[in-house]
Each structure stands twice: as C-alpha cells, then as structure tokens.
Design a protein around this motif. Structure first.
Motif, mmCIF file in Angstrom:
data_model
loop_
_atom_site.group_PDB
_atom_site.id
_atom_site.type_symbol
_atom_site.label_atom_id
_atom_site.label_comp_id
_atom_site.label_asym_id
_atom_site.label_seq_id
_atom_site.Cartn_x
_atom_site.Cartn_y
_atom_site.Cartn_z
ATOM 1 N N ASP A 106 0.881 -1.166 0.000
ATOM 2 C CA ASP A 106 0.000 0.000 0.000
ATOM 3 C C ASP A 106 0.922 1.220 0.000
ATOM 4 N N ALA A 107 1.101 1.840 -1.187
ATOM 5 C CA ALA A 107 2.093 2.908 -1.342
ATOM 6 C C ALA A 107 1.424 4.220 -1.730
ATOM 7 N N GLU A 108 1.691 5.254 -0.953
ATOM 8 C CA GLU A 108 1.230 6.606 -1.273
ATOM 9 C C GLU A 108 2.389 7.399 -1.871
ATOM 10 N N HIS A 144 7.040 7.441 -0.928
ATOM 11 C CA HIS A 144 7.010 8.415 0.172
ATOM 12 C C HIS A 144 6.453 7.795 1.452
ATOM 13 N N GLN A 145 5.356 7.038 1.334
ATOM 14 C CA GLN A 145 4.759 6.377 2.495
ATOM 15 C C GLN A 145 4.323 4.972 2.086
ATOM 16 N N THR A 209 8.709 5.233 5.691
ATOM 17 C CA THR A 209 8.661 6.500 4.963
ATOM 18 C C THR A 209 9.967 6.687 4.191
ATOM 19 N N ASN A 210 9.837 7.302 3.015
ATOM 20 C CA ASN A 210 10.995 7.579 2.159
ATOM 21 C C ASN A 210 11.816 6.313 1.919
ATOM 22 N N ASN A 278 17.113 1.193 0.328
ATOM 23 C CA ASN A 278 17.607 2.339 1.083
ATOM 24 C C ASN A 278 16.433 3.043 1.759
ATOM 25 N N LEU A 279 16.486 3.131 3.070
ATOM 26 C CA LEU A 279 15.420 3.761 3.848
ATOM 27 C C LEU A 279 15.929 5.085 4.415
ATOM 28 N N LYS A 280 15.347 6.186 3.944
ATOM 29 C CA LYS A 280 15.776 7.508 4.412
ATOM 30 C C LYS A 280 14.939 7.986 5.601
ATOM 31 N N GLY A 281 13.754 7.386 5.783
ATOM 32 C CA GLY A 281 12.888 7.816 6.886
ATOM 33 C C GLY A 281 12.844 6.789 7.995
ATOM 34 N N ASN A 282 11.656 6.587 8.571
ATOM 35 C CA ASN A 282 11.468 5.646 9.679
ATOM 36 C C ASN A 282 10.759 4.383 9.202
#
Length: 303
Positions: A106-108, A144-145, A209-210, A278-282
C-alpha cells in the motif's frame, strides 16, 4: 614406529644374530636398519601432515560458524534499532540479487525511472559469476509512504568450506508459499473502493517513509491504482512524490527520460529481485525475525 615398518622389526639387531657376524652380515644389517629407519620417518611425517591438514579444515569450519553467528547477532541488533526508529537502513548488495516478497504493498506517492548500475562479477545482467563488470539497467523506485502486509527478504551466499547459507528477514503477517498473481492473498484485508489496507492487515503492517528500492524485476497484482502518470519526465517524478533521489550524475533521473508517478500504488502478491534497499525515513517492523539457515531458501521457507 609405523605399523608398516613394525612388520620388519626383529628381536635382535640385524648383523648381530648367529651366522651373521661376518663383515657382509654387518654391512647388510646396517643397510636394513637404515632402510627401516627411513620407512619409519616417512610414515611418521605422512601421519603428521595428515593430522595438520585435518586440523586446518576443522579450524576453518570452527572459525566460519562463530563469524556467521556474530554476523546474525549484529543484524538482529541493527534491525531492532531500525524497528524502534533509531537507525536508517541501507541494505545494498551490488553484486548479487536478493529476493523480496510481500502479501500487499500500500504505497502513497510512488515514483520511478530507469537507471544504470554497475555489477562487478557479471558478464551480463542475468549472470551472477564472472570476473568482469557489467552495466545493467534497473528501476529506481521511491515511495514516500509505504505499508506492507507481511515481508520476507532472502539473500543467499556461498560460504567457503561451509556451503550455501541464506539470510532470511521476515516481519508482519506470514508470507505464503506462493502467490497467484491474479488476486489478493487470503487473509489480507483492503478497502474495496481505495485498495488501501484495513483492519488487522493495517494494524500489523510494516510501515516505512521515504523508501527507495533498486530492482530489475518486480511483479504482482495491481489493485485500485490511482493517479498514475506513465511517461512523465524522469527529473520531475521525485518532486511529484515528495522524494529526493540520490546518486552520481549517471544515476540521477535525466530530463526527458521515461519516468512514472502514482498517487496510490497498490500491489498484491509482490515479489521480485533487488540489488539495494535504502530507507531515508522511519520504519516499524512488527514480529521481526532474522535468521541464518543452511541452503538456498525460497518463498516456501518464509513462513
């Protein structure tokens, strides 16, 4: 004395027995003693070399296994920190593929474009073993999410003197043995109008995220995808999704090149290859499980 040399051992020294006290007897006696002494030394050296070789092989195996255990413990600690939002992830394996499986993505705000990647040890993009470097085309996909119902990642390596071992990372809902590619896996709940995860599937979902993924093959069942723009100029897709792609000048999206953007990207039974994540967020990883197991494992081993 070796068993073979011991067969020639005599109760009295050669050349000192009755009837052998002549010069000829003493000479032949010394020759026999020298020959059997040489046999003894050769047999003892052979036995010692065999024992040392066995010791080296046993030692190599003993050293390899603790290193694997230590590596697994480090991964558990690292992903534990990740699941508590304390550490970002960059899991890149430029020379070999790892497999990713998820019951539902489920990608926003998702964006992607084509880019080259260098693979040391490949004659072409389908090969995994050689002594040259190949330039291969991959998709750089950013989200993004993202929410995922179930996750299973498998990386297999051949460890010298030990054989094939697989690193398996699982989280969230159980991943089944296979996907049909034509429907939503049993037990995964989604909103019938938007396709977004709902109920228990949402409560136990991996959330990130990201998130950036480098892949040459992704497949699944697209469900209620909306706001998709295929052929958008590649240098603009990151801005549309609120993402910042990184890399050298050759890897960044080019003006006028093919790109895609989707406001809502839902994929059921997602599976594919990846050379880097690669995960730039949480990220949150419920029911995280990391293990190293013998053999080349597949999706059937995820649950």
């Amino acid at each position: 004395m070796s068993p073979r040399a011991r067969r020639f051992e005599r109760p009295a020294p050669w050349g000192n027995e009755p009837g052998m006290r002549s010069a000829w007897g003493r000479l032949t006696g010394r020759l026999y003693r020298a020959a059997y002494a040489a046999i003894d030394r050769a047999a003892e050296q052979s036995a010692q070399m065999h024992e040392e070789a066995e010791s080296v092989r046993r030692g190599s195996r003993k050293r390899s296994l603790p290193l694997m255990i230590l590596g697994s413990a480090a991964l558990v600690a690292m992903f534990g920190a990740v699941s508590q939002n304390a550490l970002a992830v960059n899991f890149t394996t430029g020379n070999s593929k790892f497999r990713l499986y998820s019951n539902y993505l489920d990608a926003e705000h998702a964006a992607g474009y084509l880019a080259p990647t260098s693979r040391q040890g490949a004659t072409d993009c389908d090969a995994d073993t050689a002594d040259v470097q190949a330039q291969c085309g991959v998709t750089e996909l950013g989200i993004h999410q993202a929410k995922l119902a179930g996750l299973c990642g498998i990386a297999t390596e051949n460890i010298p003197l030990v054989g094939n071992y697989s690193l398996m990372i699982t989280a969230g809902d159980d991943v089944p043995d296979s996907y049909s590619g034509a429907s939503i896996p049993t037990g995964t709940t989604t909103d019938p109008s938007t396709g977004k995860l709902t109920s228990g599937s949402l409560d136990n979902a991996i959330s990130a995220t990201n998130l950036y993924l480098n892949s040459d093959a992704l497949s699944g069942y697209g469900n209620k995808i909306s706001g998709m723009n295929l052929g958008q100029s590649a240098e603009t897709v990151g801005d549309s999704a609120g993402l910042a792609f990184e890399g050298n000048a050759n890897q960044l999206p080019k003006a006028g090149a093919f790109g895609l953007y989707a406001r809502q990207l839902n994929v059921a039974g997602l599976n594919g290859n990846s050379y880097g994540l690669n995960l730039k967020g949480n990220i949150t990883l419920p029911d995280l499980n990391i293990r190293v197991v013998p053999g080349a494992r597949t999706q059937a081993d995820c649950s």
